[in-house]
Design a protein around this motif. Structure first.
Motif, PDB file in Angstrom:
ATOM      1  N   ASP A 203       0.828  -1.210   0.000  1.00  0.00           N
ATOM      2  CA  ASP A 203       0.000   0.000   0.000  1.00  0.00           C
ATOM      3  C   ASP A 203       0.865   1.264   0.000  1.00  0.00           C
ATOM      4  O   ASP A 203       0.547   2.251  -0.677  1.00  0.00           O
ATOM      5  CB  ASP A 203      -0.935   0.006   1.219  1.00  0.00           C
ATOM      6  CG  ASP A 203      -2.068  -0.995   1.086  1.00  0.00           C
ATOM      7  OD1 ASP A 203      -2.278  -1.515  -0.028  1.00  0.00           O
ATOM      8  OD2 ASP A 203      -2.750  -1.260   2.096  1.00  0.00           O
ATOM      9  N   LYS A 204       1.946   1.232   0.769  1.00  0.00           N
ATOM     10  CA  LYS A 204       2.829   2.400   0.827  1.00  0.00           C
ATOM     11  C   LYS A 204       3.486   2.654  -0.518  1.00  0.00           C
ATOM     12  O   LYS A 204       3.578   3.800  -0.975  1.00  0.00           O
ATOM     13  CB  LYS A 204       3.894   2.195   1.908  1.00  0.00           C
ATOM     14  CG  LYS A 204       4.754   3.433   2.145  1.00  0.00           C
ATOM     15  CD  LYS A 204       5.702   3.217   3.317  1.00  0.00           C
ATOM     16  CE  LYS A 204       6.497   4.481   3.604  1.00  0.00           C
ATOM     17  NZ  LYS A 204       7.402   4.299   4.785  1.00  0.00           N
ATOM     18  N   GLU A 205       3.910   1.586  -1.183  1.00  0.00           N
ATOM     19  CA  GLU A 205       4.525   1.714  -2.506  1.00  0.00           C
ATOM     20  C   GLU A 205       3.550   2.263  -3.535  1.00  0.00           C
ATOM     21  O   GLU A 205       3.947   2.967  -4.463  1.00  0.00           O
ATOM     22  CB  GLU A 205       5.043   0.349  -2.963  1.00  0.00           C
ATOM     23  CG  GLU A 205       6.230  -0.161  -2.157  1.00  0.00           C
ATOM     24  CD  GLU A 205       6.566  -1.609  -2.479  1.00  0.00           C
ATOM     25  OE1 GLU A 205       5.840  -2.209  -3.316  1.00  0.00           O
ATOM     26  OE2 GLU A 205       7.530  -2.142  -1.898  1.00  0.00           O
ATOM     27  N   SER A 206       2.256   1.961  -3.348  1.00  0.00           N
ATOM     28  CA  SER A 206       1.246   2.409  -4.310  1.00  0.00           C
ATOM     29  C   SER A 206       0.799   3.850  -4.064  1.00  0.00           C
ATOM     30  O   SER A 206       0.100   4.429  -4.895  1.00  0.00           O
ATOM     31  CB  SER A 206       0.031   1.486  -4.256  1.00  0.00           C
ATOM     32  OG  SER A 206      -0.664   1.641  -3.029  1.00  0.00           O
ATOM     33  N   GLY A 207       1.194   4.413  -2.917  1.00  0.00           N
ATOM     34  CA  GLY A 207       0.824   5.792  -2.613  1.00  0.00           C
ATOM     35  C   GLY A 207      -0.344   5.938  -1.664  1.00  0.00           C
ATOM     36  O   GLY A 207      -0.805   7.055  -1.406  1.00  0.00           O
ATOM     37  N   ARG A 208      -0.821   4.822  -1.139  1.00  0.00           N
ATOM     38  CA  ARG A 208      -1.925   4.908  -0.182  1.00  0.00           C
ATOM     39  C   ARG A 208      -1.466   5.555   1.119  1.00  0.00           C
ATOM     40  O   ARG A 208      -0.296   5.481   1.496  1.00  0.00           O
ATOM     41  CB  ARG A 208      -2.482   3.508   0.100  1.00  0.00           C
ATOM     42  CG  ARG A 208      -3.395   2.986  -1.002  1.00  0.00           C
ATOM     43  CD  ARG A 208      -3.886   1.592  -0.693  1.00  0.00           C
ATOM     44  NE  ARG A 208      -4.987   1.211  -1.570  1.00  0.00           N
ATOM     45  CZ  ARG A 208      -5.461  -0.009  -1.682  1.00  0.00           C
ATOM     46  NH1 ARG A 208      -4.925  -0.986  -0.982  1.00  0.00           N
ATOM     47  NH2 ARG A 208      -6.458  -0.271  -2.500  1.00  0.00           N
ATOM     48  N   LYS A 209      -2.434   6.170   1.803  1.00  0.00           N
ATOM     49  CA  LYS A 209      -2.152   6.824   3.082  1.00  0.00           C
ATOM     50  C   LYS A 209      -3.102   6.268   4.139  1.00  0.00           C
ATOM     51  O   LYS A 209      -3.876   6.995   4.763  1.00  0.00           O
ATOM     52  CB  LYS A 209      -2.340   8.348   2.960  1.00  0.00           C
ATOM     53  CG  LYS A 209      -1.386   9.018   2.000  1.00  0.00           C
ATOM     54  CD  LYS A 209       0.042   9.020   2.521  1.00  0.00           C
ATOM     55  CE  LYS A 209       0.971   9.877   1.677  1.00  0.00           C
ATOM     56  NZ  LYS A 209       1.148   9.361   0.320  1.00  0.00           N
ATOM     57  N   THR A 210      -3.067   4.956   4.326  1.00  0.00           N
ATOM     58  CA  THR A 210      -3.934   4.342   5.320  1.00  0.00           C
ATOM     59  C   THR A 210      -3.456   4.698   6.728  1.00  0.00           C
ATOM     60  O   THR A 210      -2.334   5.168   6.922  1.00  0.00           O
ATOM     61  CB  THR A 210      -3.954   2.812   5.170  1.00  0.00           C
ATOM     62  OG1 THR A 210      -2.633   2.304   5.436  1.00  0.00           O
ATOM     63  CG2 THR A 210      -4.375   2.397   3.766  1.00  0.00           C
ATOM     64  N   PHE A 211      -4.302   4.449   7.710  1.00  0.00           N
ATOM     65  CA  PHE A 211      -3.948   4.701   9.102  1.00  0.00           C
ATOM     66  C   PHE A 211      -2.687   3.936   9.481  1.00  0.00           C
ATOM     67  O   PHE A 211      -1.789   4.468  10.147  1.00  0.00           O
ATOM     68  CB  PHE A 211      -5.119   4.293  10.007  1.00  0.00           C
ATOM     69  CG  PHE A 211      -4.808   4.394  11.480  1.00  0.00           C
ATOM     70  CD1 PHE A 211      -4.851   5.625  12.126  1.00  0.00           C
ATOM     71  CD2 PHE A 211      -4.469   3.269  12.216  1.00  0.00           C
ATOM     72  CE1 PHE A 211      -4.557   5.731  13.480  1.00  0.00           C
ATOM     73  CE2 PHE A 211      -4.181   3.354  13.568  1.00  0.00           C
ATOM     74  CZ  PHE A 211      -4.229   4.596  14.199  1.00  0.00           C
TER      75      PHE A 211
END
Length: 305
Positions: A203-211
């Motif tokens: 998710d971090k590599e994809s640009g997501r900003k989850t909690f």
């Protein structure tokens, strides 16, 4: 290997619904229906209609997730925790989207039936919930890419479904099912948290900003433990809360060993493969917690104790 597992025939369509997540669909309906007994009788046609509609919406939401994650290049044959309908089982993206839309149409038709037997507002709230299901992974700003995914999932799949379920049976709203919905909403939101803990690196590599990405895995696991501890404490408080509390609600405490196991698995696991058991354990906890709460509410309603 996870990446080489494939499903053919009917199995690939079943896997497309992500059956292990459907507990988040039926548990709130069971809890909402059981909470009715203190106030009214159960309308069985409404119960089955609500149950089917909710499972259709949850399944379709999973399919939207499958479709949009593929379109954004997030899924591959080696991805962990996905249905793999497109990248492993050979289904076309168009077919996945078509099935999801068909499920939404069926859910909408059932929603109209429920509305005719209750109130127009049920259709409005249901339509909003369906829109959130689509926008969770679809649209220009997917909810799942923000820190608020767990909150949206818990509120709409937990609190909103329980309140709608209660309303279509009784024709009114009440603070008791609202209180009962809070622990259920927490466990459903934490299903998403477990998923995001497992997928945090991708998710971090994809640009997501989850909690999970914003605070890191240790704080996310500690947050999970704290929220689950609050859920149990809140149930104990409700059990002592008169006139609607009941000692039977304390049955949920039987699931405490699963809670402890789940947090331990989350804490120890690091890679997606290592965190699959944690994800499975969180799903098991959501199911057992919800079923025990349902049984407690049924015994409360039937005995008045």
């Amino acid at each position: 290997m996870q990446g080489t597992d494939t499903h053919t025939g009917i199995r690939k369509y079943i896997s497309l619904t992500r059956p292990h997540t459907l507990t988040a669909g039926f548990i709130p309906v069971l809890v909402g229906t059981a909470s009715v007994l203190l106030f009214s009788s159960i309308r069985w046609d409404m119960f089955f209609a609500m149950l089917i509609a909710t499972l259709l919406i949850q399944s379709a939401t999973n399919m939207f997730n499958e479709y949009f994650d593929y379109k954004k290049g997030l899924d591959s044959a080696e991805s962990v925790g996905i249905a793999g309908a497109i990248v492993r089982n050979g289904m076309s993206p168009k077919a996945v989207m078509s099935i999801a839309v068909a499920f939404y149409i069926l859910a909408g038709l059932i929603g109209i039936y429920i509305t005719l037997g209750s109130s127009f507002w049920v259709l409005v709230v249901g339509a909003i919930s369906m829109a959130v299901g689509y926008l969770y992974t679809g649209g220009p700003y997917p909810i799942s890419w923000t820190p608020f995914g767990e909150i949206f999932a818990g509120f709409f799949m937990g609190t909103v479904i329980i309140m709608i379920t209660f309303f279509i049976h009784t024709g009114t709203l009440h603070y008791f099912p609202l209180m009962i919905s809070i622990p259920v909403a927490i466990t459903i939101g934490l299903l998403n948290m477990a998923n995001n803990i497992r997928d945090r690196k991708k998710d971090k590599e994809s640009g997501r900003k989850t909690f999970v990405i914003l605070v890191g895995k240790p704080i996310a696991v500690l947050t999970t433990a704290a929220l689950l501890a609050f859920a149990y404490g809140f149930i104990v408080w409700i059990a002592l809360f008169k006139p609607y509390g009941s000692i039977f609600l304390l049955l949920v405490l039987l699931s405490l060993p699963v809670f402890i196991k789940t947090v331990k698995l989350m804490w120890k696991g690091s890679t997606p493969q290592e965190l699959i058991p944690a994800m499975a354990s969180m799903g098991k906890l959501n199911t057992i917690f919800g079923l025990l709460l349902t049984i407690g509410l049924l015994l409360n309603g039937l005995t008045g104790i």
